[in-house]
Write a protein that holds these residues in place. Structure first.
Motif, short mmCIF file in Angstrom:
data_model
loop_
_atom_site.label_atom_id
_atom_site.label_comp_id
_atom_site.label_asym_id
_atom_site.label_seq_id
_atom_site.Cartn_x
_atom_site.Cartn_y
_atom_site.Cartn_z
N ASP A 16 76.75 8.98 -17.11
CA ASP A 16 77.65 8.94 -15.96
C ASP A 16 76.93 8.38 -14.74
N LEU A 17 75.67 8.75 -14.58
CA LEU A 17 74.89 8.25 -13.45
C LEU A 17 74.68 6.74 -13.58
N ILE A 18 74.37 6.28 -14.77
CA ILE A 18 74.19 4.84 -15.01
C ILE A 18 75.48 4.09 -14.69
N PHE A 44 67.79 13.34 -14.82
CA PHE A 44 68.69 12.22 -15.06
C PHE A 44 68.30 11.00 -14.23
N TYR A 45 67.98 11.22 -12.94
CA TYR A 45 67.75 10.05 -12.10
C TYR A 45 66.32 9.52 -12.17
N LYS A 46 65.33 10.39 -12.44
CA LYS A 46 63.93 9.96 -12.41
C LYS A 46 63.67 8.78 -13.37
N PRO A 53 65.17 -0.62 -7.44
CA PRO A 53 64.10 -0.89 -6.47
C PRO A 53 64.59 -0.65 -5.04
N GLY A 54 63.73 -0.04 -4.24
CA GLY A 54 64.08 0.23 -2.86
C GLY A 54 64.79 1.56 -2.67
N TRP A 55 65.15 2.21 -3.75
CA TRP A 55 65.80 3.51 -3.64
C TRP A 55 64.72 4.57 -3.71
N SER A 56 64.98 5.72 -3.14
CA SER A 56 63.99 6.78 -3.12
C SER A 56 64.64 8.11 -3.45
N SER A 57 63.81 9.12 -3.61
CA SER A 57 64.34 10.45 -3.92
C SER A 57 63.66 11.48 -3.04
N SER A 64 68.32 16.75 -6.68
CA SER A 64 67.72 16.03 -5.56
C SER A 64 68.74 15.12 -4.92
N ILE A 65 68.49 14.80 -3.66
CA ILE A 65 69.28 13.77 -2.99
C ILE A 65 68.57 12.46 -3.20
#
Length: 76
Positions: A16-18, A44-46, A53-57, A64-65
């Motif tokens: 779902d995240l993808i 899921f997101y890690k 690229p350019g996204w962070s956690s 996590s946000i």
């Protein structure tokens, strides 16, 4: 003045995240200047971070946000 973020709650499955990636890109274009924050489980997101690229956690207890629009992120 900083614009308010757009928050997406995505705490289901990795698939779902993808499938939500196009939504994140659309939100970036539809709300320019507003950060897009995604709440997701770290497991899921890690693994998807190399695809974003350019996204962070920012770490959280069970989730996590994930800031999908810049290299900075706020934690809760």
């Amino acid at each position: 003045m900083e614009k308010k973020p757009v928050l997406v709650l995505q705490m289901q499955r990795m698939g779902d995240l993808i499938l939500s990636f196009p939504l994140f890109l659309w939100l970036e274009r539809a709300f320019p200047g507003h950060p897009v924050w995604v709440v997701a489980e770290e497991g899921f997101y890690k693994p998807l971070m190399p695809l974003a690229p350019g996204w962070s956690s920012s770490p959280g207890p069970a989730w996590s946000i994930w800031n999908a629009t810049s290299t900075s992120c706020s934690s809760t």
